[in-house]
Design an enzyme around this catalytic site. Sequence first.
Site, PDB file in Angstrom:
ATOM      1  N   ASP A 172       0.858  -1.177   0.000  1.00 20.15           N
ATOM      2  CA  ASP A 172       0.000   0.000   0.000  1.00 20.15           C
ATOM      3  C   ASP A 172       0.898   1.232   0.000  1.00 20.15           C
ATOM      4  O   ASP A 172       1.769   1.364   0.865  1.00 20.15           O
ATOM      5  CB  ASP A 172      -0.894   0.020   1.240  1.00 20.15           C
ATOM      6  CG  ASP A 172      -1.908  -1.108   1.243  1.00 20.15           C
ATOM      7  OD1 ASP A 172      -2.240  -1.602   0.146  1.00 20.15           O
ATOM      8  OD2 ASP A 172      -2.374  -1.487   2.331  1.00 20.15           O
ATOM      9  N   GLU A 221      -9.286   0.694  -4.588  1.00 20.21           N
ATOM     10  CA  GLU A 221      -8.116   0.967  -3.763  1.00 20.21           C
ATOM     11  C   GLU A 221      -6.956   1.411  -4.654  1.00 20.21           C
ATOM     12  O   GLU A 221      -6.125   0.591  -5.059  1.00 20.21           O
ATOM     13  CB  GLU A 221      -7.707  -0.257  -2.944  1.00 20.21           C
ATOM     14  CG  GLU A 221      -8.742  -0.680  -1.910  1.00 20.21           C
ATOM     15  CD  GLU A 221      -8.236  -1.786  -1.000  1.00 20.21           C
ATOM     16  OE1 GLU A 221      -7.057  -2.195  -1.147  1.00 20.21           O
ATOM     17  OE2 GLU A 221      -9.008  -2.247  -0.143  1.00 20.21           O
TER      18      GLU A 221
END
Length: 252
Positions: A172, A221
């Site tokens: 991430d 995302e």
Amino acid sequence: MKKYIVPSIIVSLFIVGCSTADTEDEENRQYEEEPVDEEGIEEANDVIEFNDVITVQGEPIIQNPENIEANVNLVNRLPVDYEPNDLVVPDVRRPYEGIQERSYLREEAADALEQLFYEAELEGHILYANSGFRSFERQYELFKNQQIQSGMDQTLVAQPGFSEHQTGLAMDVSSSSVNFGLTEEFGQTEEGLWIEEHAHLFGFIIRYPEGKEDITGYSYEPWHLRYVGTIANDMYEQSVTYEEFIENVKKM
């Protein structure tokens, strides 16, 4: 690149779902091979290594989790005790101090991430690595916390065993423009837009793209990068999710 030894994961048998995955009672196991069309299988295998899956009490469990191209999703689960044996800490910026479990990636993915961050910085985009490898136990904690916060049907955090972070191939990323947060707004920042256009050149894909929620099973995302290697270029050109790409390859 700094290398570290990560302690082996000790998984509690009291965690939900572990007992069915780890039981030694052969009478309770039912194995079933994932069906793959024989026609064109050699050509398909030249493109991607498919999951080797067996079904244990109704749950498909990946038997080759070390595969760089392993497809971990809502259907295919990793073994509870799986932990990559080549975890390293990529030499990139992080929005926190020190080395933590989430600092790690598998070595090939870490090398690629370093190159991606370097090229981004050359073009004026400063990226930060927020969260990489995540153990089964840590994923369980995050999953339960998200259920408490957002409800039992939340689609932001994967169930333990079903998270790409456990593969050590997902990272991430974020930037100071969104205060280092993991938010959809990141996709509209200069850094997020650069990643969308260039990640595939380094073997990464945006795993959960916008408008594909019904296919991936997860909300959009823009921060979640998954390393898949050279097939990232094909996926980018075809504008498909990992699930769609695999199905297309199987039809070859």
